[in-house]
Design a protein around this motif. Structure first.
Motif, PDB file in Angstrom:
ATOM      1  N   SER A 177       0.913  -1.090  -0.024  1.00 38.61           N
ATOM      2  CA  SER A 177      -0.042   0.029   0.033  1.00 38.61           C
ATOM      3  C   SER A 177       0.853   1.375  -0.086  1.00 38.61           C
ATOM      4  O   SER A 177       1.854   1.361   0.649  1.00 38.61           O
ATOM      5  CB  SER A 177      -1.053  -0.091   1.071  1.00 38.61           C
ATOM      6  N   SER A 178       0.669   2.336  -0.866  1.00 35.50           N
ATOM      7  CA  SER A 178       1.165   3.746  -0.769  1.00 35.50           C
ATOM      8  C   SER A 178       0.252   4.548  -0.151  1.00 35.50           C
ATOM      9  O   SER A 178       0.135   5.906  -0.533  1.00 35.50           O
ATOM     10  CB  SER A 178       1.311   3.993  -2.170  1.00 35.50           C
ATOM     11  N   VAL A 179      -0.476   4.272   0.742  1.00 33.33           N
ATOM     12  CA  VAL A 179      -1.576   4.903   1.603  1.00 33.33           C
ATOM     13  C   VAL A 179      -1.098   4.797   3.298  1.00 33.33           C
ATOM     14  O   VAL A 179      -0.717   3.911   3.703  1.00 33.33           O
ATOM     15  CB  VAL A 179      -2.881   4.427   1.561  1.00 33.33           C
ATOM     16  N   LEU A 180      -1.210   6.092   3.794  1.00 31.27           N
ATOM     17  CA  LEU A 180      -0.937   6.018   4.962  1.00 31.27           C
ATOM     18  C   LEU A 180      -2.015   6.385   6.080  1.00 31.27           C
ATOM     19  O   LEU A 180      -3.071   7.082   5.481  1.00 31.27           O
ATOM     20  CB  LEU A 180      -0.085   7.651   5.324  1.00 31.27           C
ATOM     21  N   ALA A 405       2.951  13.511   6.890  1.00 27.10           N
ATOM     22  CA  ALA A 405       2.050  12.383   6.164  1.00 27.10           C
ATOM     23  C   ALA A 405       2.183  12.539   4.569  1.00 27.10           C
ATOM     24  O   ALA A 405       2.621  11.481   4.172  1.00 27.10           O
ATOM     25  CB  ALA A 405       0.432  12.607   6.595  1.00 27.10           C
ATOM     26  N   THR A 406       2.563  13.533   4.252  1.00 26.45           N
ATOM     27  CA  THR A 406       2.782  13.449   2.749  1.00 26.45           C
ATOM     28  C   THR A 406       3.633  14.726   2.264  1.00 26.45           C
ATOM     29  O   THR A 406       3.249  15.794   2.855  1.00 26.45           O
ATOM     30  CB  THR A 406       1.260  13.501   2.023  1.00 26.45           C
ATOM     31  N   PRO A 416       6.327  10.062   3.037  1.00 24.33           N
ATOM     32  CA  PRO A 416       7.821  10.284   3.613  1.00 24.33           C
ATOM     33  C   PRO A 416       8.297   9.098   4.510  1.00 24.33           C
ATOM     34  O   PRO A 416       7.600   8.561   5.246  1.00 24.33           O
ATOM     35  CB  PRO A 416       7.897  11.609   4.025  1.00 24.33           C
ATOM     36  N   HIS A 417       9.502   8.764   4.549  1.00 19.99           N
ATOM     37  CA  HIS A 417      10.433   8.043   5.388  1.00 19.99           C
ATOM     38  C   HIS A 417      11.354   8.900   6.100  1.00 19.99           C
ATOM     39  O   HIS A 417      11.509  10.067   5.792  1.00 19.99           O
ATOM     40  CB  HIS A 417      10.866   6.756   4.857  1.00 19.99           C
ATOM     41  N   GLY A 418      12.206   8.264   7.028  1.00 14.90           N
ATOM     42  CA  GLY A 418      12.961   8.895   7.746  1.00 14.90           C
ATOM     43  C   GLY A 418      14.244   9.634   7.085  1.00 14.90           C
ATOM     44  O   GLY A 418      14.464  10.737   7.584  1.00 14.90           O
TER      45      GLY A 418
END
Length: 447
Positions: A177-180, A405-406, A416-418
């Protein structure tokens, strides 16, 4: 910021409550003593009895040193005159509530001629929000960010959905999934979850991502949006006029039920594409005779919350697929949702969000508040002077219950990630709990 509010009704009171909580200096002007007394007893605001059109009253309120005047009386004309007078007396910014559909085509001219900085139309905004929900029918609520390139949808977790009992980080990896999952509401508690959070049945989850990714996510979990073709609206007020026109333009067949015969005649002229029915929208026999069981959507938008609730329950019981109810009283919203009604629309909350967004400043592009502001989803433009630019997110020292979130950058939408960074001009969507954010520098302290 020094803010003067003209009108102590439901919207004025709600605005004063939220603005005073954000440490603004708030003054309320109203001719109604009872409305002022309620505000004076419950809020940390200054109340002045009188007309907001009066130069003397405005001078008494200190209009010449005020940053913003907000006119939200029941009269569009009074609101316009209040703002015009206030601008002449030196206030920096003005906001007027203008609701009548007859002014809808003249708003740009009115804004320019009256020197208005913002015009709000709660009924038109409510109609737009209902149309958004109908476009993504499996969602309870739908909000647009980054000019529609990112959406946030709220869905209810059912017992048969495969995500029940799973950790969020496992959902993302298992279903690619590309959903948060940005916010979860569980038993009226608002939670900003981390990767180890486990989803339970009956959770309300707020999903953020690109529209196509959200659609695919819902498809995987059995929440595929169905096409809305036939819509029934109960209540022939301003929302029905704006909504009827909007849905007709979208190719939907619209029926409007209104109990007032004179209003029915007006509606037939204002929405010629719709079928106007004279009758009581809470009459189950009437709804059945108009094929309520064949309706893809049923929307109750009368002036009475109780009537909307009753009509919505009857429609749900008789097979309407998507049922939406309007609520003027915010304390009714959780009650209506608990009754199994799919979505609740609150023009008062929409208006409050619009004005709070304006008050926060030019960097804030969008603002959505969850359960009376317990959590906020804010879209912020990354300004060139921001201190957190080009720093890895994992080094920003984000406080608890705050997540980025985005990030929307030109044609790219990033969950995004770290190791991701924020660049100048990015549209950054931030989720925060119990924190009012006006700029990215308020989000975190760079470590």
């Amino acid at each position: 910021m020094k803010i003067i509010i003209i009108g102590a009704g439901k919207v004025g009171y709600n605005l004063a409550e939220n603005l005073s909580k954000s440490n603004h200096d708030v003054i309320i002007i109203d001719k109604n003593y009872a409305a002022l007394s309620k505000a004076e007893e419950n809020l940390e605001v200054l109340c002045i009895k009188g007309s907001g059109v009066s130069t003397n009253i405005l001078m008494e309120a200190g209009i010449e040193t005020a940053d913003l005047l907000i006119a939200v009386t029941n009269s569009d004309e009074v609101n316009m005159v209040c703002c015009l007078t206030a601008k002449k007396l030196g206030v920096k910014h003005t906001i007027a509530r203008i609701r009548d559909h007859e002014y809808a085509h003249e708003l740009l001219l009115l804004k320019e001629e009256l020197g208005l900085d913002l015009i709000i139309n709660p009924e038109q905004a409510a109609a737009d929000e209902i149309a958004n929900v109908l476009n993504f029918s499996s969602a309870i609520n739908v909000e647009n960010f980054a000019k529609g390139r990112v959406k946030m949808i709220e869905i209810k977790v059912a017992e048969d959905m495969p995500m029940v009992g799973m950790r969020l980080k496992d959902i993302g990896s298992k279903f690619e999934s590309s959903v948060l999952v940005g916010v979860v509401i569980r038993d009226d508690e608002v939670i900003v979850p981390n990767g180890d959070f486990i989803i339970n049945e009956n959770d309300s989850i707020y999903l953020i991502g690109q529209p196509s990714h959200l659609y695919n996510f819902c498809k995987v979990f059995g929440k595929v949006p169905h096409k809305i073709r036939n819509v029934m609206i109960v209540g022939g007020g301003r929302i029905a006029v704006y909504l009827g026109k909007l849905l007709a333009e979208m190719g939907m067949k619209v029926k409007v039920i209104e109990i007032d015969r004179e209003k029915c005649i007006q509606l037939s002229e204002l929405i010629p594409e719709a079928l106007i029915i004279h009758g009581d929208g809470t009459d189950e026999e009437l709804l059945r005779s108009e094929n309520i069981d064949e309706m893809d959507a049923f929307i109750a938008v009368t002036g009475m919350d109780e009537e909307n609730m009753m009509a919505a329950l009857i429609a749900k019981h008789n097979g309407a697929k998507k049922v939406i109810s309007k609520a003027s009283r915010t304390n009714y919203i959780s009650i209506i949702k608990s009754l199994g009604i799919d979505s609740v629309i609150s023009p008062k909350q929409i208006t409050t969000n619009q004005i709070l967004k304006y008050v926060r400043g030019n960097s804030v592009e969008s603002l959505y508040r969850i359960i009376e502001g317990q959590a906020e989803i804010t879209e912020i433009i990354a300004e060139p002077e921001s201190k957190i630019l080009n720093t890895k997110i994992k080094k920003l020292g984000l406080p608890k219950d705050t997540i980025i979130a985005t990030i929307v950058r030109k044609n790219e939408v990033v969950i995004p990630h770290g190791n991701d960074i924020i660049k100048e001009g990015d549209r950054v969507i931030v989720i925060s709990k119990n924190k009012n954010i006006s700029s990215l520098d308020e989000v975190a302290a760079v470590s």
